[in-house]
Scaffold this motif. Structure first.
Motif, short mmCIF file in Angstrom:
data_model
loop_
_atom_site.label_atom_id
_atom_site.label_comp_id
_atom_site.label_asym_id
_atom_site.label_seq_id
_atom_site.Cartn_x
_atom_site.Cartn_y
_atom_site.Cartn_z
N VAL A 119 1.76 10.15 12.13
CA VAL A 119 2.17 8.76 11.95
C VAL A 119 0.99 7.91 11.49
CG1 VAL A 119 3.19 6.73 13.04
CG2 VAL A 119 3.92 9.03 13.74
N HIS A 120 1.23 7.13 10.44
CA HIS A 120 0.26 6.17 9.93
C HIS A 120 0.87 4.78 10.08
CE1 HIS A 120 -2.43 9.20 8.04
NE2 HIS A 120 -1.31 9.90 8.05
N ARG A 121 0.16 3.91 10.73
CA ARG A 121 0.69 2.57 11.03
C ARG A 121 0.08 1.53 10.11
NH1 ARG A 121 0.84 -0.18 17.06
NH2 ARG A 121 1.30 -2.33 16.43
N SER A 122 0.94 0.67 9.57
CA SER A 122 0.49 -0.43 8.72
C SER A 122 1.09 -1.71 9.25
CB SER A 122 0.92 -0.20 7.26
OG SER A 122 0.61 -1.34 6.47
N THR A 123 0.24 -2.66 9.63
CA THR A 123 0.71 -3.93 10.18
C THR A 123 0.55 -5.02 9.13
OG1 THR A 123 0.05 -3.25 12.41
CG2 THR A 123 0.46 -5.60 12.04
N GLY A 124 1.68 -5.52 8.64
CA GLY A 124 1.66 -6.58 7.64
C GLY A 124 1.74 -7.95 8.27
N ALA B 64 0.34 6.28 -0.28
CA ALA B 64 -0.08 5.47 -1.42
C ALA B 64 1.09 4.73 -2.05
CB ALA B 64 -0.76 6.34 -2.48
N ALA B 65 2.32 5.12 -1.72
CA ALA B 65 3.50 4.52 -2.32
C ALA B 65 3.64 3.05 -1.92
CB ALA B 65 4.75 5.29 -1.91
N ARG B 66 4.14 2.25 -2.83
CA ARG B 66 4.31 0.82 -2.59
C ARG B 66 5.08 0.49 -1.30
NH1 ARG B 66 2.47 -4.25 -3.51
NH2 ARG B 66 1.85 -3.59 -5.60
N ARG C 125 3.17 -0.29 2.14
CA ARG C 125 2.65 -1.64 2.34
C ARG C 125 3.21 -2.52 1.22
NH1 ARG C 125 -3.79 -1.19 4.01
NH2 ARG C 125 -3.46 -0.48 6.15
N PRO C 126 4.45 -2.95 1.34
CA PRO C 126 5.08 -3.70 0.25
C PRO C 126 4.31 -4.96 -0.15
CG PRO C 126 6.69 -3.07 1.92
CD PRO C 126 5.34 -2.76 2.49
N GLN C 127 3.60 -5.53 0.80
CA GLN C 127 2.86 -6.76 0.51
C GLN C 127 1.57 -6.49 -0.26
OE1 GLN C 127 3.01 -5.25 3.40
NE2 GLN C 127 1.03 -5.31 4.46
N LYS D 159 0.57 -0.88 -10.34
CA LYS D 159 0.89 -1.99 -9.44
C LYS D 159 2.32 -1.89 -8.93
CE LYS D 159 -1.47 -5.15 -8.74
NZ LYS D 159 -2.45 -5.37 -7.62
N ARG D 160 3.19 -1.24 -9.70
CA ARG D 160 4.57 -1.03 -9.26
C ARG D 160 4.69 0.18 -8.34
NH1 ARG D 160 8.50 2.22 -11.23
NH2 ARG D 160 7.28 2.70 -13.09
N LEU D 161 3.92 1.22 -8.60
CA LEU D 161 4.04 2.46 -7.84
C LEU D 161 3.32 2.42 -6.50
CD1 LEU D 161 3.49 5.12 -10.66
CD2 LEU D 161 5.66 4.44 -9.62
N THR D 162 2.22 1.66 -6.42
CA THR D 162 1.36 1.73 -5.24
C THR D 162 0.97 0.34 -4.73
OG1 THR D 162 -0.73 2.61 -4.36
CG2 THR D 162 -0.73 1.90 -6.66
N HIS D 163 0.62 0.30 -3.47
CA HIS D 163 0.14 -0.94 -2.86
C HIS D 163 -1.37 -1.10 -3.01
CE1 HIS D 163 -1.48 1.42 0.54
NE2 HIS D 163 -0.39 2.14 0.42
N LEU D 164 -2.04 -0.07 -3.51
CA LEU D 164 -3.50 -0.09 -3.58
C LEU D 164 -3.98 -1.02 -4.70
CD1 LEU D 164 -4.13 3.74 -3.19
CD2 LEU D 164 -4.37 1.98 -1.42
N PRO D 165 -5.13 -1.68 -4.53
CA PRO D 165 -5.67 -2.52 -5.60
C PRO D 165 -6.04 -1.68 -6.81
CG PRO D 165 -6.81 -2.91 -3.50
CD PRO D 165 -5.96 -1.70 -3.32
#
Length: 337
Positions: free
Chosen positions: A28-33, A72-74, A77-79, A259-265
């Protein structure tokens, strides 16, 4: 698979979902937006019944990720991810300018470059201490001495640093001196190096290989993310095509696609992409207009005598002029500089 928690979900409710995912054999990987906590489960999720999570308290929705890159998928982290390095933010509203010479050559050279790029508006000082060169007879960097000179010059001018790490054995040394660790295009699929960087809690600038597809680039990033290092910055630096007029072909379309595929800068490197000083400004302007989060540009105070890549390095005056042009473009695409 992804589990999106409702806004205001309590910690015990989140933990209950995590426990259920772990019991099913998922990592599990947790992402808090800003509003929601997203839990990414990596592992044998194909046979997991999503309905069992959808009925759990405080679960908003649950999805199965079809792409081979999960973290890495958008949707993870949708934000979007903002990588923070001290006062510098990469991926936020403000464009990030990284600039400096291809290689650290001397104390005087890197000091002059740091002063020039900082004055023009750069916030990250680039400079290679270990240089992967096509020919073994060309200058390959000063090693640790170069790292020390880069760090010292950056500190004097309030800059953060980015420099390349070429092999796993160098990670500890480079991390001691540099704020951002760069993976060069030749090493994009050096999986041993990527796994080592996944354990380092410093941002990684990952350059796209000259023949790499988007999926291959994002899977390379996935190696770093799966180890718990979520501060990954992607870099488009040109791809190899049939044309030989420029060093590589600058793939501007890669920026909006990524920018569409991933949330990464996503940042762009027009210097390595074109290999020509006169081509850097137009490609830099195009990259910003296409949505890049930043640029990494080679700047040398005396490029005609540079020990590495002088032909593609801007002079300080040319870099300052480019920055002023970018200041006019940035607001049009909703960015600041």
């Amino acid at each position: 698979m992804l589990v999106v928690m409702e806004e205001g979900a309590k910690e015990q409710q989140i933990q209950a979902v995590i426990d259920r995912m772990v019991a099913l054999g998922l990592t599990v990987h947790r992402s808090t937006g800003v509003r929601h906590t997203v839990l990414g489960g990596v592992g044998p999720s194909e046979t997991v019944d999503l309905a069992q999570f959808e009925v759990m308290p405080a679960v908003k929705e649950c999805h199965r990720i079809a792409s081979p890159y999960k973290l890495a998928a958008r949707p993870f982290r949708p934000q979007g991810t903002v990588v923070k390095v001290g006062r510098v933010e990469i991926g936020g509203e403000r464009l990030t300018l990284m600039a400096g010479p291809c290689a650290v050559e001397s104390e005087e050279q890197i000091e002059q470059a740091a002063e020039a790029v900082a004055r023009a508006g750069a916030v990250v000082l680039r400079g290679g201490a270990f240089k992967p060169r096509t020919s073994p007879y060309t200058f390959r960097g000063l090693g640790e001495q170069g790292l020390k000179l880069l760090r010292s010059a950056a500190n004097r001018h309030g800059l953060v640093t980015v420099t390349e790490v070429m092999e796993s054995a160098q990670i500890g040394l480079v991390a001691e001196y540099s704020d951002i660790l760069q993976v060069g295009a030749r090493n994009m699929q050096n999986y041993s190096l990527l796994r080592g960087l996944s354990e380092v809690r410093k941002p990684v600038l990952l350059k796209r290989g000259p023949s790499a597809t988007f999926e291959e680039l994002l899977l390379a990033a996935e190696y770093i993310l799966t180890g718990g290092n979520y501060d990954v910055i992607l870099c488009e630096r040109g791809i190899r095509t049939f044309d030989t007029h420029l060093r590589y072909t600058m793939d501007i379309s890669a920026i909006p696609v990524l920018k569409r595929l991933t949330h990464l800068p996503v940042v762009a490197d027009p210097s390595h992409a074109t290999g020509r000083r006169d081509m850097v400004p137009p490609m830099a302007r195009a990259a910003v207009a296409a949505g890049a989060d930043g640029l990494i540009i080679e700047v040398h105070c005396d490029p005609d005598r540079a020990l590495s890549d002088g032909a593609q390095s801007l002079r300080p005056s040319e870099f300052a002029q480019l920055v002023e042009q970018l200041r006019a473009i940035a607001p049009v695409v909703g960015r600041k500089l």
